[in-house]
Write a protein that holds these residues in place. Structure first.
Motif, PDB file in Angstrom:
ATOM      1  N   LEU A 110       0.849  -1.185   0.000  1.00 29.60           N
ATOM      2  CA  LEU A 110       0.000   0.000   0.000  1.00 29.60           C
ATOM      3  C   LEU A 110       0.884   1.235   0.000  1.00 29.60           C
ATOM      4  O   LEU A 110       1.663   1.453   0.935  1.00 29.60           O
ATOM      5  N   ALA A 111       0.757   2.029  -1.071  1.00 26.34           N
ATOM      6  CA  ALA A 111       1.413   3.343  -1.172  1.00 26.34           C
ATOM      7  C   ALA A 111       2.933   3.271  -1.122  1.00 26.34           C
ATOM      8  O   ALA A 111       3.584   4.227  -0.719  1.00 26.34           O
ATOM      9  N   TYR A 159       4.137   5.377  -6.050  1.00 23.26           N
ATOM     10  CA  TYR A 159       3.089   6.322  -6.405  1.00 23.26           C
ATOM     11  C   TYR A 159       3.345   6.864  -7.796  1.00 23.26           C
ATOM     12  O   TYR A 159       3.890   7.944  -7.999  1.00 23.26           O
ATOM     13  N   ASP A 164      -7.154   2.383  -5.360  1.00 21.47           N
ATOM     14  CA  ASP A 164      -7.276   3.720  -4.789  1.00 21.47           C
ATOM     15  C   ASP A 164      -8.618   4.325  -5.207  1.00 21.47           C
ATOM     16  O   ASP A 164      -9.310   3.806  -6.093  1.00 21.47           O
ATOM     17  N   VAL A 194      -7.279   5.054   3.089  1.00 16.90           N
ATOM     18  CA  VAL A 194      -7.364   3.660   2.630  1.00 16.90           C
ATOM     19  C   VAL A 194      -6.636   2.796   3.645  1.00 16.90           C
ATOM     20  O   VAL A 194      -5.479   3.087   4.002  1.00 16.90           O
ATOM     21  N   ASN A 235      -2.776  -0.054  -8.292  1.00 22.42           N
ATOM     22  CA  ASN A 235      -3.571   1.178  -8.327  1.00 22.42           C
ATOM     23  C   ASN A 235      -4.884   1.061  -7.569  1.00 22.42           C
ATOM     24  O   ASN A 235      -5.895   1.650  -7.950  1.00 22.42           O
ATOM     25  N   VAL A 243      -1.107  11.967  -2.283  1.00 25.45           N
ATOM     26  CA  VAL A 243      -0.981  10.903  -1.288  1.00 25.45           C
ATOM     27  C   VAL A 243      -0.127  11.382  -0.125  1.00 25.45           C
ATOM     28  O   VAL A 243       0.966  11.923  -0.315  1.00 25.45           O
ATOM     29  N   GLY A 262      -1.085   2.895  -4.949  1.00 24.51           N
ATOM     30  CA  GLY A 262      -2.182   2.428  -4.124  1.00 24.51           C
ATOM     31  C   GLY A 262      -1.963   1.025  -3.597  1.00 24.51           C
ATOM     32  O   GLY A 262      -0.863   0.644  -3.200  1.00 24.51           O
TER      33      GLY A 262
END
Length: 854
Positions: free
Chosen positions: A59-60, A63, A86, A144, A84, A102, A71
């Motif tokens: 996660l992240a 980017y 997101d 998220v 992705n 983000v 994402g």
């Protein structure tokens, strides 16, 4: 034999029911998958992503959503299957759609939860900067969260405030599925099933905003992806009740992926989206060993490394076997010994075998257990045919602008862009990063035709634009190659007067000089017309920019004249004569770029002497004019070591072209700057030390050379490949090629300081000895296996251009190397000009010269 649809549907629904009864049972979150084991659970690792054998959830970390990295991302049994994940404002977003800003990623090691904050708009991209995006009037902040549950995980989206009514049911959480491994595989929901198609299939409609929207492939609360594939089976369940939609993102954007999405309902905030995702991880899965060698091969006297890439959990250590392929097809073992443990790099362990002692000419393979390399050659002339030539005889001709390019039975593209170019509008931020200030900086007014720009130049990558730096850098590299190696190779006919190129048809003229001439015609032609260098020449509309295939169809080749055009001229991109489709020419004030372009012309002037004296003289006049009138630019970037002036490079090329002492004296005056910035300037300045003829200057530069070599040596030891390599989102192939090219000139200038091995390791890396399971040569058509699906002008054809050099293996952050077979990932497989072309040309020629001096 493929089952009939009714039977297939029954099989898929059965799989769906099995998944629903087990891994998807939200009432039993601790239940393990039937195919798993009690220990097969996702855990947060030190790199802040969830991990278990056969499954990673990020996660992240990345980017770069425009390039399908960002994402929530999923790596399943060694394949990146989804990315992705997101909140997006578009159903199937493309490259120029809004993306969120983000914030930091947060990790709760007690709950094992990962979360990220994000918001719309991203003011750094809103109508400004490179690739400017026009954000709608919407402010949206959200979180998220990803939380593991055994071998499954949950994705939850919390909004800070409800969506405005006009956005409810339109904003969605999207997860993109990589199409390249799904074609022909199945999917199913509780409402139906189907097959992932090779092409997007209708029906579709035009929505209220005038955009095409393809009908969903499937809808339902539960979705199973590839249930028949142990390696790719994955279930997704929507726990909010709004349902899932599977959409083919290629319906609107050719480079799109399949999208699974859930829209956010009116009034929703906490838990606005809630998914449970169950990818199937093969029990005990480990990535198979990979044997990495040069796909071309080696000179008998060359240092030869085979690199073995291993899963960290793989403890098997069979011997590494080097075998010669006999004329009867049998494998004759010539070396068998354990590989030397190198250590860990990215997520893998590495062994390395030095088989330099193997020097008998022939074809070879390297084996490690069941893993084996592609065949490669050992021979004194291994780099002399089919290695650098494809770049010169295929790639550069195909990229040529303002001409028709024929290749026996094929036409790569017709004569193009003969209507170049109209002066760009002032105060304009173009979608590809061109900025025109408040003035045209010329006597031409916005929209006015600038004559003389319809000759020469190469299309950059798969795009049609002519950036001055890519044009000049290509000219410069070709001039250096000609000067260093003099390759009088002729296998192409180039008729400038007739605007026709014939590949694989010699015309009695050195191809490399004809290519230098072609680049110079654009750069000097622009200077002649504008009184300065152009910044770039590019199509005015996104519709033209994304067009692939025949560049001859991008414009009507007729200069647009609003005074004689129809009251309503044909739309741009319609292909009808009379449309305002002419490319725009941009200018800028950028002294650094001006001096770099002038240095290229000074180098070209030397190469063109005796071939085209008039053009050579004009190149030199322009370079000298830039020297005289252009001030040094202020150092750019954050405080730190002084950035060297581009005037240093221009002084080197003018000194070599004219032998005038004033240029040597300038270089001596910059001795301290050159020493401090040796990494950037050393390879250039080293070429003229004898011409400068100043012992103190030579001593200072040589001392800086030794210091830089010590720095490089440390970096080379940080990877098993013997080159400075710090992977990032963008493939490192071009950077490694540039490093190798520079090392050749440093080795030539300082042979006692810089060894030839650095040059050869860089070439081996580009030609296949690089991380990841895809060991293809980055240069299409070169080596036993090479990149054959690339991001070029023909990317929509899923094909390649011989001799084109791609960006190469990229990093899926934080530790997964990837080189996909997919034509629309520019950060992995894009062809470019400049260093991406000529650095490779020089590097391959250098490898031969090191052992076969002529």
């Amino acid at each position: 034999m493929r089952k009939p649809p009714a039977t297939l549907h029954a099989v898929v629904v059965t799989a769906l029911v099995v998944c629903s009864a087990g891994a998807w049972d939200s009432a039993a979150p601790n239940r393990q998958p039937a195919t798993g084991s009690p220990s097969a659970t996702l855990r947060l690792n030190d790199l802040e992503y969830l991990e278990m054998p056969g499954l990673n959830v990020m996660l992240a970390h990345d980017y770069y959503p425009e390039g399908h990295q960002g994402g929530v991302g999923i790596i399943q049994n060694g394949l990146r299957v989804a990315t992705n994940g997101d909140v997006r404002l578009d159903r199937t977003p493309g490259q120029w759609q809004p993306v969120p800003k983000v914030g930091p990623r947060a990790v709760d090691r007690t709950t094992q939860e990962i979360s990220m904050r994000a918001e719309y708009p991203d003011e750094s991209k809103n109508r400004k900067g490179f690739n400017p995006v026009e954000y709608p009037d919407l402010r949206l902040s959200y979180t998220v969260r990803v939380r593991p549950e055994g071998a499954a995980f949950r994705i939850v989206v919390d909004l800070d405030a409800p969506l405005p009514d006009e956005w409810a049911g339109r904003v969605s959480f999207n997860l993109e599925l990589f199409p390249g491994i799904l074609f022909g595989k199945t999917f199913a929901t509780e409402n139906g099933s189907g097959v992932f198609p090779l092409q997007p299939n209708g029906p579709g409609t035009i929505d209220q905003r005038g955009e095409y929207q393809i009908a969903p492939m499937a809808i339902g609360r539960r979705l199973v992806i590839a249930p028949e594939s142990d390696r790719q089976r994955m279930g997704i369940e929507d726990a909010t009740g709004g349902g899932l939609e599977l959409v083919d993102g290629r319906g609107q954007h050719t480079n799109g992926w399949f999208v699974v999405r859930s829209t956010i309902a009116r009034g929703a905030t906490k838990g606005a989206v809630h998914w449970r995702v169950t990818p199937h991880a093969i029990p005990g899965w480990t990535s198979p060993p990979v044997v990495q060698v040069s796909q071309v091969g080696y000179h008998p006297q060359q240092q030869k490394w085979a690199v073995i890439e291993l899963d960290r959990a793989d403890s098997r250590r069979p011997p590494v076997v080097v075998s010669r392929i006999s004329e009867t097809g049998t494998l004759e073992t010539v070396l068998e010994k354990p590989g030397d443990a190198w250590g860990r790099f990215l997520r893998f362990d590495y062994l390395r075998l030095d088989f330099s002692a193997v020097d008998r000419p022939g074809m070879y393979i390297v084996r490690f257990g069941d893993a084996r390399s592609d065949p490669f050659r050992i021979a004194p002339n291994v780099h002399q045919r089919g290695v650098w030539q494809p770049t010169l005889e295929y790639f550069l001709p195909v990229q040529m602008c303002h001409v028709r390019v024929n290749d026996r039975y094929r036409v790569w593209h017709d004569v193009c862009h003969l209507d170049d170019a109209l002066m760009a509008p002032v105060g304009y931020n173009h979608f590809d990063g061109y900025l025109q200030g408040p003035s045209t900086l010329t006597s031409f007014q916005p929209g006015q035709h600038v004559p003389g720009l319809d000759r020469g130049g190469w299309h950059d990558a798969g795009d049609d634009d002519l950036r001055v730096e890519s044009q000049a850098d290509t000219v410069f590299g070709l001039a250096l190659a000609y000067e260093a190696f003099g390759p009088l190779y002729d296998n192409t006919t180039i008729d400038q007067a007739g605007r026709v190129v014939e590949i694989q048809r010699p015309d009695g003229k050195p191809d490399i000089l004809q290519q230098i001439e072609h680049g110079v015609l654009s750069v000097v032609g622009g200077y002649r017309a504008l009184g300065r260098f152009y910044r770039g020449i590019i199509t005015p509309t996104l519709r033209q920019y994304v067009q692939v295939g025949d560049f001859g169809a991008q414009t009507d080749n007729v200069v647009f004249d609003p005074a004689t055009s129809a009251t309503r001229p044909p739309a741009v991109g319609s292909g009808v004569v009379g449309s305002p489709d002419d490319r725009w020419v941009f200018t800028e004030q950028n002294s650094r770029r001006e001096m770099s372009a002038a240095a290229s012309l000074a180098a070209a002037s030397r190469a063109l002497r005796g071939y085209d004296e008039a053009l050579a003289a004009e190149c030199l006049r322009v370079a000298e004019a830039i020297w005289s009138r252009t001030p040094d630019a202020a150092p750019a970037g954050p405080p730190g070591p002084q950035r060297p002036s581009a005037r240093i490079g221009l002084a080197v090329e003018l000194l070599m072209a004219t032998r005038e002492r004033r240029y040597a004296e300038y270089l001596v005056s910059q001795s301290g700057v050159i020493a401090r910035s040796f990494r950037e300037t050393g390879w250039v300045v080293g070429r003229v030390l004898p011409l400068v003829g100043d012992p103190a200057f030579t001593s200072a530069v040589t001392a800086a050379a030794r210091a830089y070599r010590a720095e490089v040596e440390k970096l080379e030891k940080k990877t098993p490949y013997g080159v400075p390599y710090e992977p990032d989102i963008w493939g490192a192939g071009w950077g490694i090629q540039r490093f190798g090219m520079q090392q050749f000139f440093l080795h030539t200038a300082f042979p006692q300081v810089f060894p030839k091995e650095s040059i050869l390791h860089a070439l081996d890396f580009v030609l296949g000895c690089h991380p990841g399971p895809n060991t293809a040569s980055f240069v299409s058509g070169v080596g036993a296996r090479s990149v054959r699906v690339a991001y070029g002008l023909n990317r929509a054809d899923w094909s390649h251009i011989p001799g084109g050099s791609v960006s190469g293996t990229a990093l899926i952050r934080p530790d997964f190397p990837e080189l996909l077979e997919w034509p629309f990932l520019w950060q992995q497989t894009e062809y470019v000009l400049g260093g991406g072309t000529t650095d490779y040309l020089i590097l391959a020629l250098a490898a031969d010269r090191l052992f076969n001096a002529r």
